[in-house]
Design a protein around this motif. Sequence first.
Motif, PDB file in Angstrom:
ATOM      1  N   ALA A 190     -24.017  17.193  10.059  1.00  0.00           N
ATOM      2  CA  ALA A 190     -23.813  18.501  10.683  1.00  0.00           C
ATOM      3  C   ALA A 190     -24.505  18.557  12.037  1.00  0.00           C
ATOM      4  O   ALA A 190     -23.979  19.142  12.993  1.00  0.00           O
ATOM      5  CB  ALA A 190     -24.338  19.608   9.769  1.00  0.00           C
ATOM      6  N   LEU A 191     -25.679  17.934  12.138  1.00  0.00           N
ATOM      7  CA  LEU A 191     -26.394  17.920  13.418  1.00  0.00           C
ATOM      8  C   LEU A 191     -25.617  17.142  14.468  1.00  0.00           C
ATOM      9  O   LEU A 191     -25.533  17.560  15.630  1.00  0.00           O
ATOM     10  CB  LEU A 191     -27.785  17.302  13.227  1.00  0.00           C
ATOM     11  N   HIS A 192     -25.033  16.027  14.073  1.00  0.00           N
ATOM     12  CA  HIS A 192     -24.232  15.249  15.018  1.00  0.00           C
ATOM     13  C   HIS A 192     -23.034  16.062  15.512  1.00  0.00           C
ATOM     14  O   HIS A 192     -22.707  16.045  16.708  1.00  0.00           O
ATOM     15  CB  HIS A 192     -23.747  13.959  14.355  1.00  0.00           C
ATOM     16  N   ALA A 193     -22.400  16.793  14.599  1.00  0.00           N
ATOM     17  CA  ALA A 193     -21.272  17.637  14.996  1.00  0.00           C
ATOM     18  C   ALA A 193     -21.725  18.730  15.962  1.00  0.00           C
ATOM     19  O   ALA A 193     -21.014  19.055  16.923  1.00  0.00           O
ATOM     20  CB  ALA A 193     -20.637  18.265  13.752  1.00  0.00           C
ATOM     21  N   LEU A 194     -22.911  19.287  15.736  1.00  0.00           N
ATOM     22  CA  LEU A 194     -23.458  20.293  16.658  1.00  0.00           C
ATOM     23  C   LEU A 194     -23.707  19.709  18.043  1.00  0.00           C
ATOM     24  O   LEU A 194     -23.458  20.366  19.060  1.00  0.00           O
ATOM     25  CB  LEU A 194     -24.774  20.852  16.105  1.00  0.00           C
ATOM     26  N   MET A 195     -24.199  18.477  18.085  1.00  0.00           N
ATOM     27  CA  MET A 195     -24.459  17.835  19.373  1.00  0.00           C
ATOM     28  C   MET A 195     -23.172  17.642  20.161  1.00  0.00           C
ATOM     29  O   MET A 195     -23.129  17.877  21.374  1.00  0.00           O
ATOM     30  CB  MET A 195     -25.175  16.495  19.160  1.00  0.00           C
ATOM     31  N   LEU A 196     -22.118  17.220  19.481  1.00  0.00           N
ATOM     32  CA  LEU A 196     -20.833  17.049  20.155  1.00  0.00           C
ATOM     33  C   LEU A 196     -20.303  18.393  20.645  1.00  0.00           C
ATOM     34  O   LEU A 196     -19.773  18.499  21.757  1.00  0.00           O
ATOM     35  CB  LEU A 196     -19.828  16.399  19.214  1.00  0.00           C
ATOM     36  N   LYS A 197     -20.452  19.428  19.828  1.00  0.00           N
ATOM     37  CA  LYS A 197     -19.999  20.763  20.204  1.00  0.00           C
ATOM     38  C   LYS A 197     -20.765  21.266  21.425  1.00  0.00           C
ATOM     39  O   LYS A 197     -20.179  21.852  22.341  1.00  0.00           O
ATOM     40  CB  LYS A 197     -20.193  21.724  19.030  1.00  0.00           C
ATOM     41  N   THR A 198     -22.071  21.024  21.444  1.00  0.00           N
ATOM     42  CA  THR A 198     -22.909  21.473  22.561  1.00  0.00           C
ATOM     43  C   THR A 198     -22.499  20.787  23.857  1.00  0.00           C
ATOM     44  O   THR A 198     -22.423  21.424  24.911  1.00  0.00           O
ATOM     45  CB  THR A 198     -24.390  21.194  22.265  1.00  0.00           C
ATOM     46  N   LYS A 199     -22.220  19.490  23.791  1.00  0.00           N
ATOM     47  CA  LYS A 199     -21.857  18.753  25.000  1.00  0.00           C
ATOM     48  C   LYS A 199     -20.513  19.195  25.564  1.00  0.00           C
ATOM     49  O   LYS A 199     -20.250  19.016  26.761  1.00  0.00           O
ATOM     50  CB  LYS A 199     -21.831  17.250  24.698  1.00  0.00           C
ATOM     51  N   ARG A 200     -19.664  19.794  24.722  1.00  0.00           N
ATOM     52  CA  ARG A 200     -18.363  20.244  25.176  1.00  0.00           C
ATOM     53  C   ARG A 200     -18.373  21.696  25.651  1.00  0.00           C
ATOM     54  O   ARG A 200     -17.354  22.198  26.132  1.00  0.00           O
ATOM     55  CB  ARG A 200     -17.319  20.095  24.056  1.00  0.00           C
ATOM     56  N   MET A 201     -19.530  22.356  25.509  1.00  0.00           N
ATOM     57  CA  MET A 201     -19.597  23.787  25.887  1.00  0.00           C
ATOM     58  C   MET A 201     -19.460  23.970  27.387  1.00  0.00           C
ATOM     59  O   MET A 201     -20.078  23.252  28.165  1.00  0.00           O
ATOM     60  CB  MET A 201     -20.921  24.393  25.401  1.00  0.00           C
ATOM     61  N   PRO A 202     -18.663  24.945  27.816  1.00  0.00           N
ATOM     62  CA  PRO A 202     -18.541  25.225  29.249  1.00  0.00           C
ATOM     63  C   PRO A 202     -19.750  25.986  29.766  1.00  0.00           C
ATOM     64  O   PRO A 202     -20.486  26.619  29.002  1.00  0.00           O
ATOM     65  CB  PRO A 202     -17.274  26.101  29.305  1.00  0.00           C
ATOM     66  N   ARG A 203     -19.965  25.949  31.063  1.00  0.00           N
ATOM     67  CA  ARG A 203     -21.007  26.773  31.656  1.00  0.00           C
ATOM     68  C   ARG A 203     -20.540  28.218  31.725  1.00  0.00           C
ATOM     69  O   ARG A 203     -19.340  28.472  31.708  1.00  0.00           O
ATOM     70  CB  ARG A 203     -21.321  26.256  33.069  1.00  0.00           C
ATOM     71  N   PRO A 204     -21.443  29.231  31.799  1.00  0.00           N
ATOM     72  CA  PRO A 204     -22.898  29.086  31.875  1.00  0.00           C
ATOM     73  C   PRO A 204     -23.514  28.862  30.494  1.00  0.00           C
ATOM     74  O   PRO A 204     -22.926  29.248  29.493  1.00  0.00           O
ATOM     75  CB  PRO A 204     -23.342  30.437  32.443  1.00  0.00           C
TER      76      PRO A 204
END
Length: 206
Positions: A190-204
């Motif tokens: 689940a943490l790995h999936a969160l990391m991938l989701k975070t890296k794909r988040m747009p700014r801001p």
Amino acid sequence: MVMGVGRVVAAAQSLVLGLVSLVAGPPHVVLVGLDSSGKTTALLRLKYGQYVNAVPTVGFNCERVRSGGYQWLVWDVGGCERVRPLWRSYTRATDALVFVVDSSSGRDRLEEARVELHRLARQQGVESAAHNRPRPPLLVVANKQDLPSARPSHELAVDLGLSDLPPTQTWALAPACAVTGEGLHEAMEALHALMLKTKRMPRPWK
């Protein structure tokens, strides 16, 4: 089976991010939480695959572990009250945060955990804004689920005020038992999936 364009793009992004992580080395993860929540027991279970009797952590422990199909560099930081101000030094520029909670805690102890978790989240928000980067993902591990008095995940989410975290803070809550190891590998997935989701988040990201 034909995949939609969105799913193809998402799959390609996941592949690229996975290749980047192989080049950059294992992600830097910090385990925090109140004292006696089971952080060190969880770390040693992930490291050795069996229960290891742990003594209270005064400073920190650091181990390379493999869990959920991925490599991690995990820092386990002491949780007693006098050590908690040092969390900020260890969590600065980390790739992910794991906040371990004793699911069998009473109301006062859970309130203490909630205060510390939200204080840490605010600090991460300030640090991330200052360096123009997304907040590190937050995984809350609801530990000691084997105990009769353990609260279920949905109750802990309310007790810890997880829905009050900023929209830019990606988080998940995973039930586990560090003594038996049950749920730990799923938590790291689940943490790995969160990391991938975070890296794909747009700014801001603020």
